[in-house]
Design an enzyme around this catalytic site. Structure first.
Site, PDB file in Angstrom:
ATOM      1  N   ASP A 120       0.862  -1.187   0.000  1.00 40.24           N
ATOM      2  CA  ASP A 120       0.000   0.000   0.000  1.00 40.24           C
ATOM      3  C   ASP A 120       0.899   1.238   0.000  1.00 40.24           C
ATOM      4  OD1 ASP A 120      -2.138   1.648   0.170  1.00 40.24           O
ATOM      5  OD2 ASP A 120      -2.882   0.914   2.093  1.00 40.24           O
ATOM      6  N   ASP A 135      -2.879   2.440  -6.057  1.00 44.60           N
ATOM      7  CA  ASP A 135      -1.835   2.495  -5.026  1.00 44.60           C
ATOM      8  C   ASP A 135      -1.816   1.281  -4.116  1.00 44.60           C
ATOM      9  OD1 ASP A 135      -4.274   3.059  -3.939  1.00 44.60           O
ATOM     10  OD2 ASP A 135      -3.579   4.708  -2.692  1.00 44.60           O
ATOM     11  N   GLU A 136      -2.436   0.188  -4.518  1.00 44.09           N
ATOM     12  CA  GLU A 136      -2.605  -0.920  -3.598  1.00 44.09           C
ATOM     13  C   GLU A 136      -2.646  -2.231  -4.380  1.00 44.09           C
ATOM     14  OE1 GLU A 136      -6.114  -2.097  -0.612  1.00 44.09           O
ATOM     15  OE2 GLU A 136      -6.113  -0.012  -1.262  1.00 44.09           O
TER      16      GLU A 136
END
Lengths: 378, 523
Positions: free
Chosen positions: B21, B115-116
């Site tokens: 993350d 983003d993950e």
């Protein structure tokens, strides 16, 4: 009201009229069939504000009169009666139907509440019942079922002198049929957009008589404006026309084709059906043409695949075109000819199916089934 | 496709599922590209009246600014932060590099958003890690590789399941690395609120709270039949297992895209039908662009309309066959809009949000003869049209990105955002669609001349003399630009007329890729 009529005559008239009754009537009286006994004629009528139907038969009338009874029930009863004369009598608010040893008593609905049937427009011309039914079925196959765009659910009828032209499209394919007919006036001209399903049912049900009269009011304000009527052998029916413009479809037919392939229709239909077994939910079937043959392919690498090669009269540059297999099959079925000709320009432009009576005969342009190819991405 | 299967969680010998993350991702990219903002509060999100915060930097979080907080509230909490429009093209470029690093580690990478992502180390080509120490080593090495290549920090969590890995990545944010040992799962889960469990939203949490359950430990007191009675067979059973750390979900790379959608919340309610149609047209065009760039076609168009009182209505229409024809989608969207708006505005007037989505995705397009006919007709009148339209300047700034800033995260994942250059595509598409409806952005009609163009806070620009920079603020015909870039120190500002011919918008994706390149080749 009191009259006697042959069971078959009654059953046919009632069944034909009841066909057009709505499944969910907007008003209770519209679920009824109106029986009118008058001047030696029994008239059976039904109407749902869209479609009207009226059937006339000769009867022995003892007492003239009218009655409105449940159409669905009357149709079921007359269909199951023994083959004996039927006697129908009104008694107060009831109708009694006696046939042999069977006896039915039906409730009636108030005749005064029943709407007047629309008047037929004046006759425009006539055509042989079977010819008309065939032509309509060839075209109606291409009409849309989804009423988002109403004109896609209709069959366009164009009258131009002795030519009657029918066209329909669901925006993915387009069928056009031209037939000769007998117009009332040599310079007859009219266009109409008729709900395809209704037209198909009507044409199919009017094949018993030799001729079907088509009635379409040519000008504004004339009797039966916004309606089209059909009449054959004592039966007449009208339906409301669809509003809206039909597409100017003539421009879709390429003025020149790059090439054409000719394939025997029946084996092609069989092959498309087989190969399409792996084309789930109408995913595309690809037709790869090369010298003297066509290879059908469907399916993808991740799933089942199928292919089949067959002879074709073809000597152009190799080309591959993909179609919805359902649309292709319906077109091949509709050309109604032993050989199918597929004319094309490019693999993304409209292709046109026509029939040929023999492999070396000219194709018959009276029926054209235009089909938009599928473009494969990636 | 021979993908190694993801092993069942209970049979894992090591905590080999990682959750990666990126820390405050959008804000971190902004701080990296804008040196003067480093160490300062930065808020990225919808800047308009009804915008919400997408990401707040850790400096801004200290003031209580969080994701999904209305921007208006954030401004009161933290008035001195920089409020920037999202630059999705830049985030997308950085995300692509991060995802690539993950795929170099293992083929089983499941991106969750830009983003993950989850990574299953059990599928590593050189063999799965055998114990927690190996996992920790791999995770730390990954974190330093991400930092080297992007200059950004990531928090990584490891565990025997996706559930545990996600809980672990959250445990020591930012810049953290927590690997939960095999058998230690429950110690980590127990103190967490039930909301931390996958799939537990406000509704479930509320039901559980009513029977006195707030934490995972309390949840585990309930029997399976208690939970099934409370929440139904499927969900009750699932939650029973999740509370015990039993999460059978596999790491699935490239979840197939099910739909593509875009929506906008408008700074002021749309009141007249023409403005709504123009807005829905623009959304439909945006969605079709994304559909095409993903190589898809679609069958079902859905329009969503939210009225002033938040009455939300969706209407959908399914074509007879899949298409990627912009015209068809726009026509359907307008039909659906006309149907949805009366329902959404039944008890209040005005529309605050519109959305357009396409689902039923396929990879082929059934030709459409109505569209073909329209093309033929256009071709006929083309000569005339060309003579008239020849003067077109095409000077519309890239408005595409700014417009999406208000959209909810879309289910398409990292590939769902408009590709770089979408702005240019927008201008071209408007030109093509001819006389239909005037195009609008969030802020009004697409500006066709310099005088009318809008500069957005955060946007990348270049000045002919002073070089590249970004828009720090704009208004009353002026625009303030700070001249700095990813590889410079903090720069100076300059103020210009908004229609200054020396000022040109830059593509955010290109700025980001340039920064990534210069990082790779040490100067």
């Amino acid at each position: 009201m009191k009259f006697r009529v042959e069971r078959d005559v009654l059953a046919d008239a009632v069944a034909w009229t009841a066909r057009s009754l709505p499944a969910r009537p907007p008003a209770p009286v519209l679920a009824g069939l109106l029986l009118r006994a008058e001047s030696g004629q029994l008239t059976v009528s039904g109407f749902d504000y869209e479609v009207s139907a009226r059937s006339e038969v000769s009867t022995e009338i003892e007492q003239e009169g009218t009655a409105l009874v449940s159409g669905k029930l009357l149709a079921e009863i007359t269909r199951s009666l023994p083959n004996r004369p039927v006697e129908i009598t009104t008694e107060g608010s009831k109708v009694t139907l006696v046939c042999g040893t069977s006896r039915f008593t039906l409730q009636t609905m108030p005749v005064d509440d029943y709407p007047a049937l629309p008047q037929m427009p004046g006759a425009s011309g006539a055509i042989a019942g079977n010819t008309f039914a065939n032509a309509v079925s060839q075209v109606a196959v291409a009409a849309g079922k989804d009423d988002t765009l109403p004109f896609l659910t209709g069959v366009r009828i164009e009258i131009n002198g002795d030519t009657l032209r029918l066209a329909a499209t669901d925006r993915y394919r387009l069928a056009v049929r031209e037939i000769l007919w007998k117009p009332e006036r040599a310079d007859a001209e009219a266009v109409a957009l008729v709900p395809a399903k209704t037209l198909y049912d009507i044409a199919k049900s009017l094949t018993s008589g030799e001729w079907v009269t088509i009635a379409l009011s040519g000008e504004d304000g004339a009797v039966g404006e916004g309606l089209i009527g059909f009449e054959a052998g004592g039966r007449r029916t009208t339906t409301r026309l669809l509003e809206g413009e039909f597409i100017k479809y003539n421009a879709l037919f390429p003025s020149e084709y790059t090439g054409a392939a000719v394939i025997e229709t029946a084996p092609l239909i069989e092959a498309v059906k087989r190969v399409a077994l792996v084309a789930e939910r109408n995913t595309p079937i690809r037709l790869n043409f090369s010298a003297g043959q066509v290879t059908l392919e469907a399916g993808s690498g991740d799933e089942a695949q199928a292919s089949e090669t067959m002879d074709a009269v073809f000597d152009e540059e190799d080309i591959s075109v993909a179609f919805n297999p359902g649309y292709l099959l319906e077109g091949l079925g509709a050309i109604d000819a032993p050989f199918a000709q597929l004319s094309y320009t490019t693999s993304t432009k409209p292709a046109v199916l026509t029939g040929r009576p023999a492999v070396d005969a000219d194709h018959d342009p009276a029926y054209r089934y235009l089909i938009m190819p599928i473009r494969l991405s990636g | 496709m021979d993908r190694p299967p993801s092993p069942a969680p209970l049979t894992r010998q090591a905590p080999s599922v990682l959750h990666v993350d990126m820390d405050a991702f959008y804000a971190a990219v902004e701080q990296q590209h804008k040196p003067s903002l480093r160490g300062k509060p930065v808020v990225v999100g919808g800047v308009g009246l009804r915008g919400v915060v997408s990401t707040a930097s850790y400096e801004a979080r200290a003031f209580g600014v969080r994701s999904a907080v209305p921007t208006a509230l954030a401004r009161r909490l933290c008035p001195n932060a920089a409020y920037l429009y999202p630059r999705f093209a830049a985030y997308h470029a950085v995300s692509t590099v991060v995802m690539q690093l993950l795929r170099e580690l293992s083929p089983l990478v499941e991106p969750v958003s830009l983003d993950e992502a989850f990574v299953d180390l059990a599928a590593m080509p050189d063999g799965a890690p055998r114990d927690i120490e190996q996992v920790r080593g791999i995770a730390e090495e990954l974190r330093s590789r991400i930092a080297r290549r992007t200059g950004l920090t990531a928090s990584v969590g490891g565990g025997t399941s996706k559930l545990i890995a996600k809980v672990a990545s959250d445990a020591q944010k930012p810049d953290g690395c927590v690997i939960v040992p095999v058998g230690g799962e429950l110690d980590w889960l127990d103190p967490l609120p039930v909301r931390a469990l996958w799939g537990v939203g406000p509704a479930t949490a509320d039901r559980l709270r009513k029977i006195g359950v707030g934490t995972v430990a309390e949840l585990r007191v309930l029997t399976e039949s208690d939970l099934v009675g409370l929440l139904g067979t499927a969900w009750g059973g699932m939650l029973f297992r999740l509370a015990r750390g039993m999460d059978a979900r596999a790491v699935e790379p490239e979840r197939p895209t099910k739909s593509i959608s875009a929506e906008d919340t408008y700074p002021h309610d749309l009141a007249d039908r023409a403005a709504m149609r123009a807005a829905v047209t623009q959304l439909a065009e945006r969605v079709v662009r994304r559909l095409r760039s993903a190589g898809h076609t679609g069958r079902t168009v859905t329009v969503k309309a939210r009225g002033h009182d938040f009455t939300t209505v969706t209407r959908s229409e399914t074509f007879g066959a899949p298409t990627d024809d912009e015209r068809l989608v726009v026509e359907a969207a307008i039909r659906l809009l006309d149907d949805a708006v009366p329902a959404a505005t039944a008890s209040s007037t005005g529309i605050r949000l519109l959305g357009v989505g396409i689902s039923g995705l396929a990879d082929y397009a059934q030709g459409d003869l109505v569209a073909e006919l329209a093309r033929l007709e256009r071709a006929l009148g083309a000569a005339e049209a060309r003579a008239q339209a020849g003067a077109g300047d095409g000077g519309a700034p890239g408005d595409g990105e700014a417009g999406t800033g208000f959209a909810e995260p879309n289910p398409a994942g990292p590939d769902g955002e408009p590709p770089p250059g979408a702005g240019a595509g927008a201008a071209a598409a408007h030109g093509e669609s001819g006389p239909a409806v005037p195009a609008v952005t969030l802020f009004g009609p697409v500006p066709v001349d310099r005088a009318a163009r809008r500069w957005l806070a955060g946007q990348d620009v270049r000045h002919a003399q002073r070089g590249p920079g970004w828009v720090q603020g704009a208004g009353v015909g002026r625009v303030t630009v700070r001249f700095e870039g990813p590889d410079t120190g903090p720069g100076r500002i300059g103020t210009f007329r908004a229609d200054d011919p020396d000022l040109e918008p830059l593509d955010a994706g290109e700025v980001a890729r340039e920064a990534l390149r210069s990082r790779q080749s040490p100067a």
